[in-house]
Design a protein around this motif. Structure first.
Motif, PDB file in Angstrom:
ATOM      1  N   ASN A  99       0.537  -1.087  -0.324  1.00  0.00           N
ATOM      2  CA  ASN A  99      -0.227  -0.468  -0.347  1.00  0.00           C
ATOM      3  C   ASN A  99       0.968   0.999   0.374  1.00  0.00           C
ATOM      4  OD1 ASN A  99      -1.621   1.712   0.803  1.00  0.00           O
ATOM      5  ND2 ASN A  99      -2.767   1.013   2.705  1.00  0.00           N
ATOM      6  N   LEU A 100       1.166   1.813  -1.097  1.00  0.00           N
ATOM      7  CA  LEU A 100       2.350   2.403  -1.056  1.00  0.00           C
ATOM      8  C   LEU A 100       2.774   3.954  -0.530  1.00  0.00           C
ATOM      9  CD1 LEU A 100       3.151   1.668  -4.755  1.00  0.00           C
ATOM     10  CD2 LEU A 100       4.172   0.619  -2.894  1.00  0.00           C
ATOM     11  N   PRO A 101       3.245   4.902   0.053  1.00  0.00           N
ATOM     12  CA  PRO A 101       2.989   6.075   0.272  1.00  0.00           C
ATOM     13  C   PRO A 101       2.604   7.424  -1.151  1.00  0.00           C
ATOM     14  CG  PRO A 101       5.661   5.385   0.479  1.00  0.00           C
ATOM     15  CD  PRO A 101       4.253   4.206   0.167  1.00  0.00           C
ATOM     16  N   TYR A 102       1.297   7.323  -0.629  1.00  0.00           N
ATOM     17  CA  TYR A 102       1.511   7.878  -2.642  1.00  0.00           C
ATOM     18  C   TYR A 102       1.944   8.777  -2.560  1.00  0.00           C
ATOM     19  CZ  TYR A 102      -3.254   5.431  -1.348  1.00  0.00           C
ATOM     20  OH  TYR A 102      -4.202   4.604  -1.487  1.00  0.00           O
ATOM     21  N   ASN A 103       3.259   9.966  -2.028  1.00  0.00           N
ATOM     22  CA  ASN A 103       4.055  10.732  -2.625  1.00  0.00           C
ATOM     23  C   ASN A 103       5.117  10.378  -2.981  1.00  0.00           C
ATOM     24  OD1 ASN A 103       4.381   9.608   0.008  1.00  0.00           O
ATOM     25  ND2 ASN A 103       5.330  11.451   1.423  1.00  0.00           N
ATOM     26  N   ILE A 104       5.145   9.106  -3.342  1.00  0.00           N
ATOM     27  CA  ILE A 104       6.793   8.913  -3.726  1.00  0.00           C
ATOM     28  C   ILE A 104       6.188   7.948  -4.307  1.00  0.00           C
ATOM     29  CG2 ILE A 104       8.139   9.796  -1.925  1.00  0.00           C
ATOM     30  CD1 ILE A 104       8.658   6.527  -1.500  1.00  0.00           C
ATOM     31  N   SER A 105       4.907   7.814  -5.036  1.00  0.00           N
ATOM     32  CA  SER A 105       4.815   6.519  -5.452  1.00  0.00           C
ATOM     33  C   SER A 105       5.329   6.346  -7.496  1.00  0.00           C
ATOM     34  CB  SER A 105       3.216   6.085  -5.997  1.00  0.00           C
ATOM     35  OG  SER A 105       2.267   7.823  -6.847  1.00  0.00           O
ATOM     36  N   SER A 106       5.646   7.459  -7.817  1.00  0.00           N
ATOM     37  CA  SER A 106       6.203   8.161  -9.182  1.00  0.00           C
ATOM     38  C   SER A 106       7.728   7.656  -8.535  1.00  0.00           C
ATOM     39  CB  SER A 106       5.840   9.156  -9.939  1.00  0.00           C
ATOM     40  OG  SER A 106       4.606   9.844 -10.180  1.00  0.00           O
ATOM     41  N   GLN A 107       8.310   7.566  -7.913  1.00  0.00           N
ATOM     42  CA  GLN A 107       9.593   7.361  -8.027  1.00  0.00           C
ATOM     43  C   GLN A 107      10.253   6.258  -7.741  1.00  0.00           C
ATOM     44  OE1 GLN A 107      12.161  10.166  -4.560  1.00  0.00           O
ATOM     45  NE2 GLN A 107       9.759  10.929  -5.106  1.00  0.00           N
ATOM     46  N   ILE A 108       8.754   5.454  -7.048  1.00  0.00           N
ATOM     47  CA  ILE A 108       8.479   3.415  -6.650  1.00  0.00           C
ATOM     48  C   ILE A 108       8.800   3.477  -8.335  1.00  0.00           C
ATOM     49  CG2 ILE A 108       7.603   2.361  -5.865  1.00  0.00           C
ATOM     50  CD1 ILE A 108       7.294   3.841  -3.771  1.00  0.00           C
ATOM     51  N   PHE A 109       7.499   3.639  -8.754  1.00  0.00           N
ATOM     52  CA  PHE A 109       7.618   3.285 -10.005  1.00  0.00           C
ATOM     53  C   PHE A 109       8.697   3.258 -11.134  1.00  0.00           C
ATOM     54  CE2 PHE A 109       2.878   3.509  -9.496  1.00  0.00           C
ATOM     55  CZ  PHE A 109       2.543   2.350  -9.372  1.00  0.00           C
ATOM     56  N   PHE A 110       9.694   4.158 -11.536  1.00  0.00           N
ATOM     57  CA  PHE A 110      10.624   4.261 -11.856  1.00  0.00           C
ATOM     58  C   PHE A 110      12.197   3.663 -11.730  1.00  0.00           C
ATOM     59  CE2 PHE A 110       8.645   9.260 -13.060  1.00  0.00           C
ATOM     60  CZ  PHE A 110       9.294   8.484 -14.725  1.00  0.00           C
ATOM     61  N   LYS A 111      11.805   3.144  -9.761  1.00  0.00           N
ATOM     62  CA  LYS A 111      12.602   1.976  -9.632  1.00  0.00           C
ATOM     63  C   LYS A 111      12.699   0.671 -10.482  1.00  0.00           C
ATOM     64  CE  LYS A 111      14.924   1.041  -5.829  1.00  0.00           C
ATOM     65  NZ  LYS A 111      16.286   0.743  -4.402  1.00  0.00           N
ATOM     66  N   VAL A 112      11.232   0.722 -10.562  1.00  0.00           N
ATOM     67  CA  VAL A 112      10.793  -0.908 -10.895  1.00  0.00           C
ATOM     68  C   VAL A 112      11.461  -0.593 -12.313  1.00  0.00           C
ATOM     69  CG1 VAL A 112       8.823  -1.839 -11.136  1.00  0.00           C
ATOM     70  CG2 VAL A 112       8.985  -1.028  -9.476  1.00  0.00           C
ATOM     71  N   LEU A 113      11.210   0.582 -12.799  1.00  0.00           N
ATOM     72  CA  LEU A 113      11.136   0.355 -14.579  1.00  0.00           C
ATOM     73  C   LEU A 113      12.926  -0.196 -14.810  1.00  0.00           C
ATOM     74  CD1 LEU A 113       9.511   3.518 -16.444  1.00  0.00           C
ATOM     75  CD2 LEU A 113       9.247   0.832 -16.893  1.00  0.00           C
ATOM     76  N   GLU A 114      13.502   0.376 -13.640  1.00  0.00           N
ATOM     77  CA  GLU A 114      14.680   0.384 -13.977  1.00  0.00           C
ATOM     78  C   GLU A 114      15.479  -0.490 -13.628  1.00  0.00           C
ATOM     79  OE1 GLU A 114      18.860   2.832 -11.271  1.00  0.00           O
ATOM     80  OE2 GLU A 114      16.458   3.595 -11.429  1.00  0.00           O
ATOM     81  N   HIS A 115      14.236  -1.364 -12.832  1.00  0.00           N
ATOM     82  CA  HIS A 115      15.258  -3.094 -12.590  1.00  0.00           C
ATOM     83  C   HIS A 115      13.696  -3.688 -13.205  1.00  0.00           C
ATOM     84  CE1 HIS A 115      18.457  -1.526  -9.418  1.00  0.00           C
ATOM     85  NE2 HIS A 115      17.089  -0.565  -9.265  1.00  0.00           N
ATOM     86  N   ARG A 116      13.659  -3.416 -14.316  1.00  0.00           N
ATOM     87  CA  ARG A 116      12.295  -4.900 -14.698  1.00  0.00           C
ATOM     88  C   ARG A 116      12.608  -5.700 -15.103  1.00  0.00           C
ATOM     89  NH1 ARG A 116      13.353  -0.419 -18.435  1.00  0.00           N
ATOM     90  NH2 ARG A 116      15.608  -1.409 -20.188  1.00  0.00           N
ATOM     91  N   ASP A 117      13.664  -6.205 -15.129  1.00  0.00           N
ATOM     92  CA  ASP A 117      14.003  -7.816 -14.775  1.00  0.00           C
ATOM     93  C   ASP A 117      14.142  -8.324 -14.461  1.00  0.00           C
ATOM     94  OD1 ASP A 117      13.809  -7.363 -18.313  1.00  0.00           O
ATOM     95  OD2 ASP A 117      15.272  -6.618 -18.335  1.00  0.00           O
ATOM     96  N   ALA A 118      14.084  -7.406 -13.431  1.00  0.00           N
ATOM     97  CA  ALA A 118      14.280  -8.669 -11.883  1.00  0.00           C
ATOM     98  C   ALA A 118      12.834  -8.623 -10.715  1.00  0.00           C
ATOM     99  CB  ALA A 118      15.290  -7.918 -11.292  1.00  0.00           C
ATOM    100  N   ILE A 119      12.291  -7.574 -11.918  1.00  0.00           N
ATOM    101  CA  ILE A 119      10.387  -7.362 -11.681  1.00  0.00           C
ATOM    102  C   ILE A 119       9.576  -8.136 -12.065  1.00  0.00           C
ATOM    103  CG2 ILE A 119       8.938  -5.441 -10.056  1.00  0.00           C
ATOM    104  CD1 ILE A 119      11.415  -4.258  -9.142  1.00  0.00           C
ATOM    105  N   PRO A 120       9.535  -9.387 -12.487  1.00  0.00           N
ATOM    106  CA  PRO A 120       8.039  -9.514 -13.072  1.00  0.00           C
ATOM    107  C   PRO A 120       7.226  -9.045 -12.164  1.00  0.00           C
ATOM    108  CG  PRO A 120       9.359 -11.651 -11.667  1.00  0.00           C
ATOM    109  CD  PRO A 120       9.743  -9.752 -11.817  1.00  0.00           C
ATOM    110  N   GLN A 121       6.299  -9.032 -11.438  1.00  0.00           N
ATOM    111  CA  GLN A 121       4.928  -8.131 -10.507  1.00  0.00           C
ATOM    112  C   GLN A 121       5.325  -7.303  -9.944  1.00  0.00           C
ATOM    113  OE1 GLN A 121       1.139 -10.878  -9.281  1.00  0.00           O
ATOM    114  NE2 GLN A 121       3.359 -11.584  -8.129  1.00  0.00           N
TER     115      GLN A 121
END
Ligand code: SAM
Length: 256
Positions: A99-121
């Motif tokens: 249940n993400l902290p809404y104020n940093i959700s975009s930063q979290i998604f950019f980190k997910v994108l950066e590590h996309r090959d290690a994060i299938p879901q």
């Protein structure tokens, strides 16, 4: 032990056990390793610990971590005090839930994108408006930069809406749960830097046609049917095609 809700950490604690269970049940058995971002008082953690997964949770608030260690003493070593944005992610595949902290959700998604090959879901609760934007198909008014960048690598499903009244303290907006599942695209098949530049520049002036918004980026004399469109009219594949058209020199007619 109580945890005082801290606004600057985006803390809104979920009180509804049925919704907590429904969120954790949205996690598909894709990886054994699961990382919970921002466990707070442990409402999701409790259900996650019952699942056949290897769970770690990272929480930035020391008071919440102390509470979690007292609540789940036998799982202390799995609950880490730290900042998810600074956490080094190992290359082994892991699913993210929170249940993400809404104020940093975009930063979290950019980190997910950066590590996309290690994060299938990723299964997460975010602000409803953001959930709608991320899952919107092209042609939709809310489709934007992060929708294109994430949809290039993930299938995004809007799962369900959550009322503000099931949180303590209640946020000002409604929430929604989405699931991101890594798609089969390994590489974009075009210059990734140009792709990001075109998407960002196009959407920064989203009411203009791409011919106008991209005029400082396009090579002199470049032309394409897509330039008559506005950015929300282009699918991920259309943006990829446009990048490849820009990078492909026009055929040479003068062969003699
Ligand atoms: N999971 C709990 C729940 O559902 O009630 C808490 C959710 S609350 C919306 C977000 C949580 O993320 C808070 O506990 C907050 O302290 C934590 N948090 C905020 N920024 C963080 C960061 N950078 N890294 C890890 N946790 C963070």
């Amino acid at each position: 032990m109580l945890v005082r809700a801290k606004k600057h950490l985006g803390q809104h604690f979920l009180k509804d056990q049925n919704i907590a269970r429904k969120i954790t049940e949205s996690l598909l058995p894709v990886t054994r390793e699961v990382l919970e971002v921002g466990p707070g008082t442990g409402v999701l953690t409790r259900y996650l610990l019952e699942m056949p997964i290897s769970l770690r949770a990272i929480e930035i608030d020391a008071e919440a971590v102390e509470h979690l260690h007292a609540t789940f003493p036998e799982h202390r070593h799995q609950i880490i005090l730290g900042d998810f944005l600074k956490l080094p992610l190992a290359p082994s595949p892991l699913s993210i839930i929170g249940n993400l902290p809404y104020n940093i959700s975009s930063q979290i998604f950019f980190k997910v994108l950066e590590h996309r090959d290690a994060i299938p879901q990723v299964v997460c609760m975010i602000q409803k408006e953001v959930a709608e934007r991320l899952s919107a198909p092209h042609g939709n008014k809310t489709y934007g930069i992060l929708s294109v960048l994430l949809q290039a690598y993930y299938t995004i499903e809007y799962l369900f809406t959550v009322s503000e009244h099931v949180f303590d303290p209640p946020p000002k907006v409604k929430s929604a749960v989405i699931r991101l599942t890594r798609n089969a695209r390994d590489k974009l098949g075009c210059d990734e830097r140009l792709f990001r530049l075109i998407v960002k520049t196009g959407f920064n002036q989203r009411r203009k046609t791409l011919r106008n918004s991209l005029k400082n980026i396009l090579p002199a004399g470049f032309t394409s049917d897509k330039l008559a469109l506005r950015p929300e009219q282009l699918s991920v594949d259309d943006f990829i095609d446009l990048c490849n058209q820009i990078n492909t020199p026009p055929p040479c007619n003068n062969l003699n």
